[in-house]
Design a protein around this motif. Structure first.
Motif, mmCIF file in Angstrom:
data_model
loop_
_atom_site.group_PDB
_atom_site.id
_atom_site.type_symbol
_atom_site.label_atom_id
_atom_site.label_comp_id
_atom_site.label_asym_id
_atom_site.label_seq_id
_atom_site.Cartn_x
_atom_site.Cartn_y
_atom_site.Cartn_z
ATOM 1 N N ALA A 1 0.799 -1.229 0.000
ATOM 2 C CA ALA A 1 0.000 0.000 0.000
ATOM 3 C C ALA A 1 0.831 1.278 0.000
ATOM 4 O O ALA A 1 0.507 2.233 -0.725
ATOM 5 N N PRO A 2 1.921 1.390 0.788
ATOM 6 C CA PRO A 2 2.685 2.645 0.769
ATOM 7 C C PRO A 2 3.238 2.987 -0.609
ATOM 8 O O PRO A 2 3.368 4.168 -0.948
ATOM 9 N N LEU A 3 3.551 1.968 -1.401
ATOM 10 C CA LEU A 3 4.131 2.222 -2.710
ATOM 11 C C LEU A 3 3.097 2.790 -3.681
ATOM 12 O O LEU A 3 3.454 3.461 -4.647
ATOM 13 N N PHE A 4 1.827 2.520 -3.409
ATOM 14 C CA PHE A 4 0.762 3.070 -4.251
ATOM 15 C C PHE A 4 0.560 4.570 -4.014
ATOM 16 O O PHE A 4 0.063 5.267 -4.892
ATOM 17 N N VAL A 5 0.913 5.050 -2.824
ATOM 18 C CA VAL A 5 0.531 6.419 -2.466
ATOM 19 C C VAL A 5 1.688 7.415 -2.452
ATOM 20 O O VAL A 5 1.446 8.618 -2.357
ATOM 21 N N MET A 6 2.913 6.947 -2.548
ATOM 22 C CA MET A 6 4.038 7.884 -2.438
ATOM 23 C C MET A 6 3.993 8.976 -3.489
ATOM 24 O O MET A 6 4.102 10.162 -3.182
ATOM 25 N N ARG A 7 3.835 8.605 -4.746
ATOM 26 C CA ARG A 7 3.817 9.611 -5.826
ATOM 27 C C ARG A 7 2.633 10.562 -5.695
ATOM 28 O O ARG A 7 2.804 11.781 -5.812
ATOM 29 N N PRO A 8 1.395 10.061 -5.472
ATOM 30 C CA PRO A 8 0.280 10.995 -5.287
ATOM 31 C C PRO A 8 0.500 11.957 -4.114
ATOM 32 O O PRO A 8 0.177 13.143 -4.217
ATOM 33 N N LEU A 9 1.056 11.459 -3.014
ATOM 34 C CA LEU A 9 1.285 12.337 -1.868
ATOM 35 C C LEU A 9 2.329 13.397 -2.188
ATOM 36 O O LEU A 9 2.235 14.537 -1.733
ATOM 37 N N GLU A 10 3.323 13.028 -2.978
ATOM 38 C CA GLU A 10 4.329 14.019 -3.392
ATOM 39 C C GLU A 10 3.702 15.120 -4.236
ATOM 40 O O GLU A 10 4.185 16.256 -4.246
ATOM 41 N N ARG A 11 2.610 14.785 -4.945
ATOM 42 C CA ARG A 11 1.908 15.781 -5.765
ATOM 43 C C ARG A 11 0.812 16.497 -4.977
ATOM 44 O O ARG A 11 0.071 17.301 -5.543
ATOM 45 N N GLY A 12 0.678 16.180 -3.694
ATOM 46 C CA GLY A 12 -0.333 16.830 -2.868
ATOM 47 C C GLY A 12 -1.736 16.284 -3.060
ATOM 48 O O GLY A 12 -2.714 16.952 -2.705
#
Length: 297
Positions: free
Chosen positions: A272-283
């Motif tokens: 799960a963390p790997l799914f969200v890292m990029r979106p979180l970096e984009r806010g």
């Protein structure tokens, strides 16, 4: 107009992945491509973005589309070629035409129209994806392929480097990432199968091969282990459009007789963390991101 072999954006991505030393490879790329084009009778017509090298769409002297893949990391080319050759003859996998592994180069068949299933939206050809998974997981693994544990370790090491000091760390802590790493390593070493695992089988790495070919996998990062690992990107797809993980199970399970819902669910939680890292970096804080974050607890 000739295709741009390496632009500033592509160079920046490669530097981010491999470090400043990759600049020399970028500078030498035009000469390498010129030599290979002469060897294999190719004309470069387009270039595709990538994080580990350059993918060039070419027209062969025979009029057929071919794909020239080049990477400064020769181990990536060698492992990709080994997996594709293990899957030689599988209709759901792109086929190797030739290689020059000492230069980190693979020549592949062109896939027409070659649209990523990433662009399919809700119209995922689930039967074709199921057949793809069944084909690649039914081939006996070569004895020299690394274990899935190695792939998991690499992915989480890369994720940790990207997370430290990033915008995403405010929401996704290093402690949460470490907890997920342990879950993933437990799954990788805890049985579940002995198949060739593609290792990066998201919808961007599956192309539309047209009416006669259907879904075709590209860009493997192969290892040997639990085939359920390859399903996480697929069963979570409905969640991006407001659906549930169970919706993903219902979509793919009829096309996979050996579908193991328990292990697939466990891999989704672990990754799960790997799914969200990029979106979180984009806010981005979409319902999908929030759902994935809930898996991280």
């Amino acid at each position: 107009m000739a295709a741009v072999l390496i632009d500033d954006e592509a160079r920046a991505r490669l530097v981010q992945r491999f470090g400043e030393d990759v600049a020399a490879w970028c500078d030498e790329l035009p000469a390498l491509v010129e030599r290979l084009a002469a060897r294999w009778g190719l004309t470069v017509v387009d270039a595709k973005p990538g994080n580990t090298g350059r993918t060039l769409i070419c027209e062969g002297d025979d009029g057929l589309t071919k794909v020239l893949k080049l990477t400064p990391d020769h181990t990536i080319a060698a492992s990709e070629a080994a997996a594709l050759r293990a899957w030689d003859g599988c209709s759901r996998v792109v086929q190797v035409l030739d290689t020059e592994l000492a230069a980190g180069v693979i020549l592949l068949e062109g896939i027409d129209p070659g649209t990523q299933l990433l662009e399919a939206g809700a119209n995922v050809p689930w039967a074709e994806v199921g057949d793809l998974l069944a084909q690649i997981h039914s081939v006996p693994p070569p004895s020299d392929f690394p274990p899935l544990e190695d792939r998991v370790t690499f992915m989480y090491d890369l994720a940790e480097r990207g997370l430290r000091g990033s915008v995403a760390e405010a929401t996704l802590s290093l402690e949460t990432l470490d907890r997920a790493r342990l879950r993933a390593l437990g799954l990788a070493t805890g049985g579940g199968g002995n198949a060739i695992v593609h290792g990066d089988l998201h919808p961007g790495n599956v192309l539309d091969g047209g009416p006669g070919r259907g879904a075709v996998a590209i860009d493997p990062r192969p290892s040997v282990g639990d085939p359920s690992f390859d399903l996480a990107d697929w069963v979570t797809l409905p969640m991006r459009d407001g659906g549930t993980l169970e919706d993903g199970f219902d979509a793919i399970a009829p096309h996979l007789p050996d579908f193991d819902a328990g292990r697939v669910r466990a891999w989704c939680v672990a990754l799960a963390p790997l799914f969200v890292m990029r979106p979180l970096e984009r806010g981005e804080r979409t319902p999908f991101v929030d759902a994935m974050l809930s898996f991280c607890r």
